[in-house]
Design a protein around this motif. Sequence first.
Motif, PDB file in Angstrom:
ATOM      1  N   GLN A   1       0.810  -1.208   0.000  1.00  0.00           N
ATOM      2  CA  GLN A   1       0.000   0.000   0.000  1.00  0.00           C
ATOM      3  C   GLN A   1       0.851   1.269   0.000  1.00  0.00           C
ATOM      4  OE1 GLN A   1      -2.883  -0.145   3.201  1.00  0.00           O
ATOM      5  NE2 GLN A   1      -3.891  -1.973   2.366  1.00  0.00           N
ATOM      6  N   ASN A   2       2.142   1.127   0.268  1.00  0.00           N
ATOM      7  CA  ASN A   2       3.047   2.276   0.217  1.00  0.00           C
ATOM      8  C   ASN A   2       3.304   2.754  -1.206  1.00  0.00           C
ATOM      9  OD1 ASN A   2       4.234   2.734   3.127  1.00  0.00           O
ATOM     10  ND2 ASN A   2       4.168   0.520   2.844  1.00  0.00           N
ATOM     11  N   PHE A   3       2.920   1.946  -2.180  1.00  0.00           N
ATOM     12  CA  PHE A   3       3.137   2.279  -3.582  1.00  0.00           C
ATOM     13  C   PHE A   3       1.799   2.607  -4.228  1.00  0.00           C
ATOM     14  CE2 PHE A   3       6.570  -0.488  -2.236  1.00  0.00           C
ATOM     15  CZ  PHE A   3       7.679   0.214  -2.656  1.00  0.00           C
ATOM     16  N   PRO A   4       1.791   3.460  -5.273  1.00  0.00           N
ATOM     17  CA  PRO A   4       2.928   4.004  -6.022  1.00  0.00           C
ATOM     18  C   PRO A   4       3.529   5.289  -5.465  1.00  0.00           C
ATOM     19  CG  PRO A   4       0.906   4.640  -7.085  1.00  0.00           C
ATOM     20  CD  PRO A   4       0.507   3.790  -5.898  1.00  0.00           C
ATOM     21  N   GLN A   5       3.096   5.723  -4.271  1.00  0.00           N
ATOM     22  CA  GLN A   5       3.623   6.978  -3.726  1.00  0.00           C
ATOM     23  C   GLN A   5       5.142   6.984  -3.617  1.00  0.00           C
ATOM     24  OE1 GLN A   5       1.057   5.321  -2.572  1.00  0.00           O
ATOM     25  NE2 GLN A   5      -0.686   6.700  -2.235  1.00  0.00           N
ATOM     26  N   LEU A   6       5.723   5.805  -3.415  1.00  0.00           N
ATOM     27  CA  LEU A   6       7.178   5.728  -3.246  1.00  0.00           C
ATOM     28  C   LEU A   6       7.921   5.495  -4.564  1.00  0.00           C
ATOM     29  CD1 LEU A   6       7.613   3.757   0.092  1.00  0.00           C
ATOM     30  CD2 LEU A   6       7.970   6.185  -0.328  1.00  0.00           C
ATOM     31  N   HIS A   7       7.243   5.635  -5.686  1.00  0.00           N
ATOM     32  CA  HIS A   7       7.925   5.525  -6.976  1.00  0.00           C
ATOM     33  C   HIS A   7       8.668   6.828  -7.257  1.00  0.00           C
ATOM     34  CE1 HIS A   7       5.103   2.146  -8.631  1.00  0.00           C
ATOM     35  NE2 HIS A   7       6.002   1.704  -7.760  1.00  0.00           N
ATOM     36  N   ALA A   8       9.769   7.001  -6.572  1.00  0.00           N
ATOM     37  CA  ALA A   8      10.582   8.209  -6.694  1.00  0.00           C
ATOM     38  C   ALA A   8      12.035   7.830  -6.482  1.00  0.00           C
ATOM     39  CB  ALA A   8      10.149   9.251  -5.658  1.00  0.00           C
ATOM     40  N   PRO A   9      12.977   8.612  -7.048  1.00  0.00           N
ATOM     41  CA  PRO A   9      14.392   8.343  -6.801  1.00  0.00           C
ATOM     42  C   PRO A   9      14.683   8.374  -5.305  1.00  0.00           C
ATOM     43  CG  PRO A   9      14.142   9.905  -8.591  1.00  0.00           C
ATOM     44  CD  PRO A   9      12.779   9.741  -7.985  1.00  0.00           C
ATOM     45  N   ILE A  10      15.480   7.438  -4.841  1.00  0.00           N
ATOM     46  CA  ILE A  10      15.728   7.347  -3.405  1.00  0.00           C
ATOM     47  C   ILE A  10      16.439   8.578  -2.863  1.00  0.00           C
ATOM     48  CG2 ILE A  10      17.950   6.128  -3.567  1.00  0.00           C
ATOM     49  CD1 ILE A  10      16.884   4.420  -1.139  1.00  0.00           C
ATOM     50  N   ILE A  11      17.211   9.259  -3.708  1.00  0.00           N
ATOM     51  CA  ILE A  11      17.893  10.472  -3.244  1.00  0.00           C
ATOM     52  C   ILE A  11      16.883  11.541  -2.858  1.00  0.00           C
ATOM     53  CG2 ILE A  11      18.136  11.501  -5.562  1.00  0.00           C
ATOM     54  CD1 ILE A  11      20.943  12.445  -4.603  1.00  0.00           C
ATOM     55  N   GLU A  12      15.738  11.577  -3.563  1.00  0.00           N
ATOM     56  CA  GLU A  12      14.666  12.523  -3.227  1.00  0.00           C
ATOM     57  C   GLU A  12      14.012  12.140  -1.904  1.00  0.00           C
ATOM     58  OE1 GLU A  12      10.174  13.218  -4.911  1.00  0.00           O
ATOM     59  OE2 GLU A  12      11.804  13.195  -6.393  1.00  0.00           O
ATOM     60  N   LEU A  13      13.798  10.864  -1.702  1.00  0.00           N
ATOM     61  CA  LEU A  13      13.160  10.395  -0.475  1.00  0.00           C
ATOM     62  C   LEU A  13      14.060  10.606   0.740  1.00  0.00           C
ATOM     63  CD1 LEU A  13      11.772   7.055  -1.921  1.00  0.00           C
ATOM     64  CD2 LEU A  13      10.448   9.111  -1.428  1.00  0.00           C
ATOM     65  N   LEU A  14      15.363  10.553   0.533  1.00  0.00           N
ATOM     66  CA  LEU A  14      16.303  10.725   1.636  1.00  0.00           C
ATOM     67  C   LEU A  14      16.552  12.194   1.965  1.00  0.00           C
ATOM     68  CD1 LEU A  14      18.994   8.037   0.715  1.00  0.00           C
ATOM     69  CD2 LEU A  14      17.227   7.862   2.475  1.00  0.00           C
ATOM     70  N   SER A  15      16.404  13.076   0.996  1.00  0.00           N
ATOM     71  CA  SER A  15      16.797  14.470   1.188  1.00  0.00           C
ATOM     72  C   SER A  15      15.652  15.375   1.639  1.00  0.00           C
ATOM     73  CB  SER A  15      17.406  15.027  -0.108  1.00  0.00           C
ATOM     74  OG  SER A  15      16.472  14.960  -1.176  1.00  0.00           O
ATOM     75  N   GLU A  16      14.409  14.950   1.437  1.00  0.00           N
ATOM     76  CA  GLU A  16      13.259  15.771   1.815  1.00  0.00           C
ATOM     77  C   GLU A  16      12.573  15.137   3.030  1.00  0.00           C
ATOM     78  OE1 GLU A  16      10.710  16.276  -1.531  1.00  0.00           O
ATOM     79  OE2 GLU A  16      12.349  16.827  -2.885  1.00  0.00           O
ATOM     80  N   ASP A  17      12.426  15.915   4.112  1.00  0.00           N
ATOM     81  CA  ASP A  17      11.929  15.364   5.371  1.00  0.00           C
ATOM     82  C   ASP A  17      10.552  14.722   5.226  1.00  0.00           C
ATOM     83  OD1 ASP A  17      14.216  16.064   6.667  1.00  0.00           O
ATOM     84  OD2 ASP A  17      13.415  17.928   7.523  1.00  0.00           O
ATOM     85  N   GLU A  18       9.647  15.369   4.477  1.00  0.00           N
ATOM     86  CA  GLU A  18       8.310  14.810   4.326  1.00  0.00           C
ATOM     87  C   GLU A  18       8.354  13.481   3.586  1.00  0.00           C
ATOM     88  OE1 GLU A  18       3.948  15.991   2.409  1.00  0.00           O
ATOM     89  OE2 GLU A  18       5.475  17.530   2.718  1.00  0.00           O
ATOM     90  N   ARG A  19       9.166  13.405   2.525  1.00  0.00           N
ATOM     91  CA  ARG A  19       9.299  12.156   1.791  1.00  0.00           C
ATOM     92  C   ARG A  19      10.011  11.098   2.631  1.00  0.00           C
ATOM     93  NH1 ARG A  19       8.181  12.085  -3.443  1.00  0.00           N
ATOM     94  NH2 ARG A  19       7.430  10.042  -2.776  1.00  0.00           N
ATOM     95  N   PHE A  20      10.951  11.530   3.466  1.00  0.00           N
ATOM     96  CA  PHE A  20      11.673  10.575   4.319  1.00  0.00           C
ATOM     97  C   PHE A  20      10.722   9.904   5.297  1.00  0.00           C
ATOM     98  CE2 PHE A  20      14.491   9.400   7.902  1.00  0.00           C
ATOM     99  CZ  PHE A  20      15.350   8.564   7.217  1.00  0.00           C
ATOM    100  N   ARG A  21       9.711  10.654   5.763  1.00  0.00           N
ATOM    101  CA  ARG A  21       8.728  10.051   6.659  1.00  0.00           C
ATOM    102  C   ARG A  21       7.939   8.956   5.937  1.00  0.00           C
ATOM    103  NH1 ARG A  21       8.663  15.339   8.895  1.00  0.00           N
ATOM    104  NH2 ARG A  21       7.122  16.085   7.392  1.00  0.00           N
ATOM    105  N   GLU A  22       7.674   9.147   4.647  1.00  0.00           N
ATOM    106  CA  GLU A  22       7.020   8.096   3.866  1.00  0.00           C
ATOM    107  C   GLU A  22       7.915   6.860   3.783  1.00  0.00           C
ATOM    108  OE1 GLU A  22       5.923   9.565   0.043  1.00  0.00           O
ATOM    109  OE2 GLU A  22       4.960  11.363   0.837  1.00  0.00           O
TER     110      GLU A  22
END
Length: 346
Positions: free
Chosen positions: A290-311
């Motif tokens: 259920q975490n997808f497709p919201q997490l279909h993003a480059p991991i560098i983006e998910l690691l660098s943005e706090d809101e995305r990191f919470r996801e």
Amino acid sequence: MQTFLKHLCGSVLVLISAAAGAGPAETHLEARKQWHQSIQAAYQALEQRADAYAEAAGDYCSVPNDGARREAEQAWQQAFLAWQQVRFVDFGPVEHNNLAWQFQFWPDPKNLIARKASYILKSDDLISRDLIGLSGVAVQGFPMAEYLLFDEDLNNGDNALPATRTCSLLTAVAHHIAANSSQLNRDWAGFRDHYIGTDQYRDTTVRAGMTALEILEERRLAQPMGLRGTGKRSAYAADAWRSGTSLKTMEATVRGLEAHYLPGLAVLLKEAGEQQLADRIDAQFDEVLQNFPQLHAPIIELLSEDERFRELQAFYMDIAQLNTLVNDRAAVALGVVRGFNSSDGD
């Protein structure tokens, strides 16, 4: 691919029903039959996707243009995701000639893939399938193809695709992947009688899924997130970071486990009187996905943005719970002892 997996899971229910009421030996046999059939389907899909990628790479290098480049990149991704679906199988024919490492050399903390590519591209050696076969696992698989297609430094330099030698390397690697995929599919078919007739493959297969989930949590997620190792977030610790598909590969791994591993595990748990646990594991797979497709993003983006990191943290917690259910609860219920992790790259 998802429609195919749904149909496959439907056919698995027939095998599960056939196992109902059988004794332990018969149930274990039915589980191995189901696993072999399902893994065979996954290897067939890998062969088909790898062939399509080799063809797309050849088409692009024959007549380079933006459209053909996009098709080659998409075909690479589809083949790589097909590999992720069955990556958990760490025994049998995939062990021969280090095939698993040939498909995916990872982790690569010393950036050996880039160094090997640079050496080959600068040398005077004829780039051929024979050269790829002799050049080692860092050259032979999906990560090398990813480097040639997606690495920013390479594609901003003199060797950027469609440079002649870079194209030769790209197509040679693609054909090597395709040849290995075809061989693996044939060998798994030939492995059927031995696999089904050997009791120890019940535990071996259960353990393979356990290891895959452990690697997913500890190596593919926790380490890039800074929860292990140096304690610093680093996209470079993830696989497939160059193409921005790290999370897509993780999703594919989970979907592969759900389709090709979980049904057989559920058969065994039901026979052991653990239907409730089997249902919990099934529900947790759904929770993870259920975490997808919201997490279909480059991991560098998910690691660098706090809101995305919470996801990403929420995804990690769901994976950790699934890992606990399988590695602790299911393993104990089935009497399976966790083995040595031969997939660890250290």
